[in-house]
Design a protein around this motif. Structure first.
Motif, PDB file in Angstrom:
ATOM      1  N   UNK A   9       0.823  -1.209   0.000  1.00  0.00           N
ATOM      2  CA  UNK A   9       0.000   0.000   0.000  1.00  0.00           C
ATOM      3  C   UNK A   9       0.855   1.255   0.000  1.00  0.00           C
ATOM      4  N   UNK A  10       1.915   1.256   0.835  1.00  0.00           N
ATOM      5  CA  UNK A  10       2.784   2.427   0.931  1.00  0.00           C
ATOM      6  C   UNK A  10       3.464   2.715  -0.401  1.00  0.00           C
ATOM      7  N   UNK A  11       3.964   1.681  -1.055  1.00  0.00           N
ATOM      8  CA  UNK A  11       4.634   1.873  -2.347  1.00  0.00           C
ATOM      9  C   UNK A  11       3.644   2.401  -3.384  1.00  0.00           C
ATOM     10  N   UNK A  12       2.471   1.815  -3.443  1.00  0.00           N
ATOM     11  CA  UNK A  12       1.463   2.238  -4.420  1.00  0.00           C
ATOM     12  C   UNK A  12       1.054   3.692  -4.180  1.00  0.00           C
ATOM     13  N   UNK A  13       0.917   4.086  -2.927  1.00  0.00           N
ATOM     14  CA  UNK A  13       0.523   5.463  -2.614  1.00  0.00           C
ATOM     15  C   UNK A  13       1.594   6.460  -3.068  1.00  0.00           C
ATOM     16  N   UNK A  14       2.863   6.097  -2.857  1.00  0.00           N
ATOM     17  CA  UNK A  14       3.942   7.000  -3.279  1.00  0.00           C
ATOM     18  C   UNK A  14       3.907   7.208  -4.785  1.00  0.00           C
ATOM     19  N   UNK A  15       3.753   6.129  -5.538  1.00  0.00           N
ATOM     20  CA  UNK A  15       3.754   6.253  -6.998  1.00  0.00           C
ATOM     21  C   UNK A  15       2.505   6.986  -7.471  1.00  0.00           C
ATOM     22  N   UNK A  16       1.369   6.754  -6.807  1.00  0.00           N
ATOM     23  CA  UNK A  16       0.138   7.459  -7.169  1.00  0.00           C
ATOM     24  C   UNK A  16       0.288   8.973  -7.028  1.00  0.00           C
ATOM     25  N   UNK A  17       1.058   9.393  -6.028  1.00  0.00           N
ATOM     26  CA  UNK A  17       1.151  10.828  -5.719  1.00  0.00           C
ATOM     27  C   UNK A  17       2.165  11.567  -6.587  1.00  0.00           C
ATOM     28  N   UNK A  18       2.845  10.850  -7.480  1.00  0.00           N
ATOM     29  CA  UNK A  18       3.833  11.493  -8.348  1.00  0.00           C
ATOM     30  C   UNK A  18       3.606  11.067  -9.796  1.00  0.00           C
ATOM     31  N   UNK A  19       4.076  11.880 -10.758  1.00  0.00           N
ATOM     32  CA  UNK A  19       3.940  11.484 -12.170  1.00  0.00           C
ATOM     33  C   UNK A  19       4.659  10.178 -12.462  1.00  0.00           C
ATOM     34  N   UNK A  20       5.819   9.970 -11.847  1.00  0.00           N
ATOM     35  CA  UNK A  20       6.574   8.724 -11.970  1.00  0.00           C
ATOM     36  C   UNK A  20       7.587   8.689 -10.834  1.00  0.00           C
ATOM     37  N   UNK A  21       8.144   7.525 -10.587  1.00  0.00           N
ATOM     38  CA  UNK A  21       9.093   7.406  -9.478  1.00  0.00           C
ATOM     39  C   UNK A  21      10.103   6.309  -9.773  1.00  0.00           C
ATOM     40  N   UNK A  22      11.309   6.499  -9.267  1.00  0.00           N
ATOM     41  CA  UNK A  22      12.351   5.476  -9.394  1.00  0.00           C
ATOM     42  C   UNK A  22      12.381   4.630  -8.134  1.00  0.00           C
ATOM     43  N   UNK A  23      13.073   3.513  -8.195  1.00  0.00           N
ATOM     44  CA  UNK A  23      13.202   2.644  -7.028  1.00  0.00           C
ATOM     45  C   UNK A  23      13.861   3.396  -5.872  1.00  0.00           C
ATOM     46  N   UNK A  24      14.903   4.198  -6.189  1.00  0.00           N
ATOM     47  CA  UNK A  24      15.575   4.966  -5.139  1.00  0.00           C
ATOM     48  C   UNK A  24      14.618   5.924  -4.451  1.00  0.00           C
ATOM     49  N   UNK A  25      13.818   6.637  -5.230  1.00  0.00           N
ATOM     50  CA  UNK A  25      12.880   7.616  -4.667  1.00  0.00           C
ATOM     51  C   UNK A  25      11.824   6.923  -3.799  1.00  0.00           C
ATOM     52  N   UNK A  26      11.339   5.798  -4.265  1.00  0.00           N
ATOM     53  CA  UNK A  26      10.325   5.080  -3.485  1.00  0.00           C
ATOM     54  C   UNK A  26      10.924   4.550  -2.186  1.00  0.00           C
ATOM     55  N   UNK A  27      12.126   3.983  -2.284  1.00  0.00           N
ATOM     56  CA  UNK A  27      12.775   3.431  -1.091  1.00  0.00           C
ATOM     57  C   UNK A  27      12.977   4.506  -0.035  1.00  0.00           C
ATOM     58  N   UNK A  28      13.376   5.693  -0.459  1.00  0.00           N
ATOM     59  CA  UNK A  28      13.574   6.803   0.480  1.00  0.00           C
ATOM     60  C   UNK A  28      12.248   7.223   1.103  1.00  0.00           C
ATOM     61  N   UNK A  29      11.200   7.263   0.304  1.00  0.00           N
ATOM     62  CA  UNK A  29       9.899   7.734   0.789  1.00  0.00           C
ATOM     63  C   UNK A  29       9.251   6.776   1.776  1.00  0.00           C
ATOM     64  N   UNK A  30       9.387   5.478   1.558  1.00  0.00           N
ATOM     65  CA  UNK A  30       8.689   4.501   2.408  1.00  0.00           C
ATOM     66  C   UNK A  30       9.588   3.847   3.448  1.00  0.00           C
ATOM     67  N   UNK A  31      10.899   4.098   3.376  1.00  0.00           N
ATOM     68  CA  UNK A  31      11.812   3.552   4.363  1.00  0.00           C
ATOM     69  C   UNK A  31      12.079   2.070   4.204  1.00  0.00           C
ATOM     70  N   UNK A  32      12.077   1.575   2.967  1.00  0.00           N
ATOM     71  CA  UNK A  32      12.382   0.172   2.687  1.00  0.00           C
ATOM     72  C   UNK A  32      13.668   0.075   1.876  1.00  0.00           C
TER      73      UNK A  32
END
Length: 320
Positions: free
Chosen positions: A12-35
């Motif tokens: 859910x956390x990963x999906x929410x991060x990508x939903x809130x941005x036009x696109x996202x990289x693995x690095x950006x998602x990892x930083x945002x969700x703490x994984x």
């Protein structure tokens, strides 16, 4: 959010991060969700397989979210369809069961459950299926499950099932018993006490009852009897009601006069139920000397001179 389709909080956390941005990289998602990046890649692959994410055509190392209305709706509709089919099957199977139950002969109103594991499983199943109420006889020693092994009890309480529990007096000496009763009383759990009980017993919704083949001894949890609707079940229910009516209520919010608090009320109840000063003090977390001092103060408040007179006066005034 996505638990309904079998995904956990990380998905859910990963999906929410990508939903809130036009696109996202693995690095950006990892930083945002703490994984970790590896974990994010695994989750992204799973979400892509489900059609929730896709790789960006112009930048394959980035992912974009599929519209929830397109990606989630088909999965939710499929879940709803399966639940509808399961409910229809439950209705059909229940009807077959009722038809079979109507044809039961005397020997068929009792099912025998063999083995400690099977008894524990049926014990949990009965609580999980309860809708309205559960009535229990609880002996002083644990025979089926320890409290921490019985999550269905808390779940039943949470969904509004009413519990009535009759316990043997020695249970009052178990550490934390009074605190547990106080916490559960506002949730619809009634507790009453008798010196002894004839057997363990669990009755759900006045429709099924479970009791051990042996009430006492080393083999007490090796087997049980499951009673179906019948005159025998009616007799067991009537027996519970009789014991419940005779038992002493524990946990009611009785009021004491003056400066006396809930500890004094609990102390009176424990002493009247037969606990020693030391055992009552241990249950309430107070010293033997404090127990004796509080009893002396209660005797003075009641205007009597002995403990026997205090007990009678406490009952007469409705303190216990």
């Amino acid at each position: 959010m996505l638990e309904a389709i079998g995904l956990d909080d990380e998905h859910t956390a990963v999906y929410r991060v990508v939903l809130s941005t036009p696109s996202a990289s693995v690095d950006e998602i990892a930083t945002a969700v703490g994984l970790t990046k590896l974990r994010v890649r695994q989750i992204a692959d799973q979400l892509e397989h489900l059609g929730l994410l896709a790789h960006q055509a112009s930048a394959p190392d980035r992912v974009v979210a599929s519209p929830p209305s397109l990606a989630l709706r088909p999965m939710l509709l499929e879940r709803e369809r399966r639940l509808t089919l399961a409910h229809e099957a439950l209705v059909q199977l229940s009807e077959l069961y009722r038809e079979g139950a109507a044809q039961r002969e005397a020997a068929d109103v009792v099912d025998m459950v063999f083995g400690a594991d099977a008894v524990r499983q049926r014990f949990l199943q009965l609580q999980a299926a309860a809708v309205r109420k559960i009535d229990v006889f609880m002996l002083s020693d644990i025979a089926v499950l320890e409290p921490e092994e019985n999550p269905e009890e808390a779940r039943a309480i949470a969904r509004g099932v009413r519990f009535r529990i009759v316990v043997e007096t020695p249970l009052l000496e178990r550490p934390g018993f009074v605190a547990d009763v106080r916490a559960s009383t506002p949730l619809g759990v009634g507790v009453r006490v008798l010196p002894t009980l004839p057997t363990r017993l669990l009755i759900t919704d006045d429709e099924l009852a479970l009791l051990p083949m042996r009430s006492h001894g080393e083999e007490r949890a090796s087997g049980a009897l499951l009673l179906h609707p019948s005159g025998l079940l009616d007799l067991v229910i009537a027996s519970f009601e009789e014991f419940w009516a005779r038992a002493t209520e524990f946990g009611a919010d009785d009021e004491l006069p003056g400066d006396h608090d809930a500890v004094d009320r609990d102390l009176l109840k424990l002493l009247l139920l037969g606990l020693t000063d030391a055992a009552a003090g241990a249950q309430l977390g107070i010293s033997l000397r404090t127990v004796q001092r509080r009893v002396s103060e209660l005797i003075e408040t009641a205007g009597v001179t002995t403990r026997i007179q205090l007990g009678a006066e406490a009952v007469r005034r409705g303190w216990v």
